[in-house]
Enzyme design. Sequence first.
Site, mmCIF file in Angstrom:
data_model
loop_
_atom_site.group_PDB
_atom_site.id
_atom_site.type_symbol
_atom_site.label_atom_id
_atom_site.label_comp_id
_atom_site.label_asym_id
_atom_site.label_seq_id
_atom_site.Cartn_x
_atom_site.Cartn_y
_atom_site.Cartn_z
ATOM 1 N N GLY A 48 0.858 -1.199 0.000
ATOM 2 C CA GLY A 48 0.000 0.000 0.000
ATOM 3 C C GLY A 48 0.885 1.236 0.000
ATOM 4 N N ALA A 49 1.894 1.255 -0.912
ATOM 5 C CA ALA A 49 3.003 2.215 -0.835
ATOM 6 C C ALA A 49 2.803 3.487 -1.644
ATOM 7 C CB ALA A 49 4.287 1.531 -1.324
ATOM 8 N N GLY A 52 -0.993 8.147 0.806
ATOM 9 C CA GLY A 52 -1.341 8.171 2.220
ATOM 10 C C GLY A 52 -0.238 7.687 3.148
ATOM 11 N N ALA A 112 -2.484 -6.773 -4.236
ATOM 12 C CA ALA A 112 -1.702 -7.313 -3.109
ATOM 13 C C ALA A 112 -2.408 -8.490 -2.432
ATOM 14 C CB ALA A 112 -1.455 -6.214 -2.077
ATOM 15 N N ALA A 140 -5.738 0.215 1.926
ATOM 16 C CA ALA A 140 -7.124 0.654 2.121
ATOM 17 C C ALA A 140 -7.813 0.351 0.802
ATOM 18 C CB ALA A 140 -7.196 2.133 2.456
ATOM 19 N N TYR A 235 -17.179 4.625 12.752
ATOM 20 C CA TYR A 235 -15.801 4.129 12.621
ATOM 21 C C TYR A 235 -15.497 3.021 13.642
ATOM 22 C CZ TYR A 235 -11.177 3.762 10.855
ATOM 23 O OH TYR A 235 -10.063 3.240 10.265
ATOM 24 N N LYS A 244 -10.897 -3.561 11.933
ATOM 25 C CA LYS A 244 -9.639 -3.169 12.589
ATOM 26 C C LYS A 244 -9.377 -4.029 13.831
ATOM 27 C CE LYS A 244 -8.250 0.172 9.856
ATOM 28 N NZ LYS A 244 -7.027 0.031 9.044
ATOM 29 N N VAL A 275 -6.740 13.739 5.808
ATOM 30 C CA VAL A 275 -7.350 13.692 4.480
ATOM 31 C C VAL A 275 -6.529 12.736 3.613
ATOM 32 C CG1 VAL A 275 -8.027 15.032 2.466
ATOM 33 C CG2 VAL A 275 -7.927 16.123 4.713
ATOM 34 N N THR A 276 -7.131 11.637 3.235
ATOM 35 C CA THR A 276 -6.530 10.734 2.239
ATOM 36 C C THR A 276 -7.678 10.289 1.336
ATOM 37 O OG1 THR A 276 -6.922 8.684 3.459
ATOM 38 C CG2 THR A 276 -4.829 9.809 3.902
HETATM 39 P P1 NAI Z 1 -4.885 5.446 0.859
HETATM 40 O O1 NAI Z 1 -6.146 5.258 0.109
HETATM 41 O O2 NAI Z 1 -4.174 6.753 0.753
HETATM 42 O O3 NAI Z 1 -3.810 4.303 0.446
HETATM 43 C C1 NAI Z 1 -4.183 2.991 0.182
HETATM 44 C C2 NAI Z 1 -3.045 2.232 -0.471
HETATM 45 O O4 NAI Z 1 -3.484 0.881 -0.683
HETATM 46 C C3 NAI Z 1 -2.617 2.758 -1.857
HETATM 47 O O5 NAI Z 1 -1.225 2.614 -1.997
HETATM 48 C C4 NAI Z 1 -3.315 1.786 -2.820
HETATM 49 O O6 NAI Z 1 -2.679 1.650 -4.090
HETATM 50 C C5 NAI Z 1 -3.200 0.511 -2.021
HETATM 51 N N1 NAI Z 1 -4.142 -0.535 -2.426
HETATM 52 C C6 NAI Z 1 -5.496 -0.515 -2.362
HETATM 53 N N2 NAI Z 1 -5.992 -1.707 -2.806
HETATM 54 C C7 NAI Z 1 -4.927 -2.461 -3.145
HETATM 55 C C8 NAI Z 1 -4.775 -3.773 -3.654
HETATM 56 N N3 NAI Z 1 -5.815 -4.574 -3.883
HETATM 57 N N4 NAI Z 1 -3.515 -4.231 -3.919
HETATM 58 C C9 NAI Z 1 -2.424 -3.445 -3.711
HETATM 59 N N5 NAI Z 1 -2.522 -2.206 -3.194
HETATM 60 C C10 NAI Z 1 -3.753 -1.721 -2.920
HETATM 61 O O7 NAI Z 1 -5.234 5.098 2.363
HETATM 62 P P2 NAI Z 1 -4.689 5.565 3.796
HETATM 63 O O8 NAI Z 1 -5.659 6.514 4.379
HETATM 64 O O9 NAI Z 1 -3.257 5.904 3.759
HETATM 65 O O10 NAI Z 1 -4.883 4.209 4.605
HETATM 66 C C11 NAI Z 1 -3.844 3.290 4.853
HETATM 67 C C12 NAI Z 1 -4.085 2.650 6.199
HETATM 68 O O11 NAI Z 1 -4.018 3.673 7.212
HETATM 69 C C13 NAI Z 1 -5.453 1.985 6.313
HETATM 70 O O12 NAI Z 1 -5.328 0.809 7.063
HETATM 71 C C14 NAI Z 1 -6.244 3.021 7.089
HETATM 72 O O13 NAI Z 1 -7.311 2.449 7.801
HETATM 73 C C15 NAI Z 1 -5.172 3.566 8.022
HETATM 74 N N6 NAI Z 1 -5.461 4.860 8.658
HETATM 75 C C16 NAI Z 1 -5.903 5.928 7.925
HETATM 76 C C17 NAI Z 1 -6.222 7.110 8.556
HETATM 77 C C18 NAI Z 1 -6.726 8.302 7.802
HETATM 78 O O14 NAI Z 1 -7.242 9.217 8.421
HETATM 79 N N7 NAI Z 1 -6.556 8.360 6.507
HETATM 80 C C19 NAI Z 1 -6.085 7.268 10.018
HETATM 81 C C20 NAI Z 1 -5.510 6.114 10.668
HETATM 82 C C21 NAI Z 1 -5.258 4.950 10.007
#
Ligand code: NAI
Length: 395
Positions: A48-49, A52, A112, A140, A235, A244, A275-276
């Site tokens: 998930g690189a 975000g 993934a 995500a 949530y 989670k 914000v993501t």
């Molecule tokens: P994001 O949407 O910015 O990033 C998601 C990443 O997952 C991207 O790199 C995307 O390409 C990848 N991805 C999605 N489906 C995929 C798949 N099938 N195969 C390979 N890659 C895949 O999301 P964000 O917000 O950075 O979330 C990442 C984690 O952080 C999640 O577990 C989220 O719950 C957690 N988180 C997010 C917060 C927020 O406010 N945004 C707060 C605290 C935790």
Amino acid sequence: MIIRPKVRGFVCVTAHPEGCAAHIQEWIDHVKAKGPIHPGPKRVLVIGASTGYGLASRIAATFGSDAATLGVFFERPSEEGRPATPGWYNTIAVTRAARAAGRYAKNINGDAFSDDIKRQALELIRADLGQIDLVVYSLASPRRTHPRTGAVHRSVLKPVNQPYTNKTVDTDKGIVSTVTIEPATDLEVADTRAVMGGEDWELWMNALADAKLLAPGAQAVAYSYIGPDVTWAIYKNGTIGLAKNDLERAARNIDSLLKLNGGGRAFISVNKALVTQASSAIPVVPLYISILYKLMKAAGTHEGCIEQVQRLFATQMYNGCTPKFDELGRVRVDDWEMREGIQAAVREIWPRVTTENLADETDIAGYRTEFLKLFGFGLKGVDYAAETEPHIPML
Ligand code: NAI
């Protein structure tokens, strides 16, 4: 082509390559300004690189501790008349910057959750890196095709057991309204757990362990969110929160695995609401984030993804530090968000926010700025009126 933002509800369907690169550079600059993370991870797998928190993890490892990184993500390339997704451009910018600095950076674009992508990653690690010191699991996703059963699970963002009514904001139009969300069915709860729970993280870690690709003492981290009670129904106690909980279950299993692998560890880091692309899709949460940003900026404690992950690495995981766990074994870099003074102010502002006073009571302007930056818009020094080449091959 001249690329402008095209916002449709909670997504922007265009992305700007130079803008995404400028955004990446801001994150790299932050990590460099904070100084080296030493000792830090040297060979890092980020699942998930491309956007975000996962993207921030990759940048913090590459430019904080000179790590070699393998990034796994699922992004769409440009098509005729249509730019690629921002994660595509982000990854190209990160990879170029890492390689220019003499660091190893390779990428796997694909699902993934599939066995095939796991196999590709394992082969690349074996051939190029030997072993991995840190696995960051930061997916995500709205859906997962189960690699054993072939079933397609779709995640939903819904309350559990009873309907939930609260305020929400249309961040594009600036309209505050009341939304009622019906509770999830049992199947939706199970499906969301299958997508956003911990099973896939365990599959990754077991595959890496079985292939002897985890260095002694290797660590693994996945990200979660808790937040204040105003968002709990949607949530923490909703479908995503239950998923989670399953991620936390997986963390305990993976922790046992890594403890036996030369004293490593796995844990959940509870991060700040930001914000993501993922969070903008959750009802109610963007209004909370808009209020939070205003309060945390005023308090001087506001952070974005890169500040959060840099702080996590530098003060909890590396630099000679050990994690300070909460009573459930989680690291809390949401600590500044959850400070009583901030949350008391959120509780006070929440009931009185309306469409009319949205701009005064919240940082909706800051929310929108951050949202557009996710897609490479609004960055200083980028000429958005100029022609730009959207077709850039993945590195
Ligand atoms: P994001 O949407 O910015 O990033 C998601 C990443 O997952 C991207 O790199 C995307 O390409 C990848 N991805 C999605 N489906 C995929 C798949 N099938 N195969 C390979 N890659 C895949 O999301 P964000 O917000 O950075 O979330 C990442 C984690 O952080 C999640 O577990 C989220 O719950 C957690 N988180 C997010 C917060 C927020 O406010 N945004 C707060 C605290 C935790």
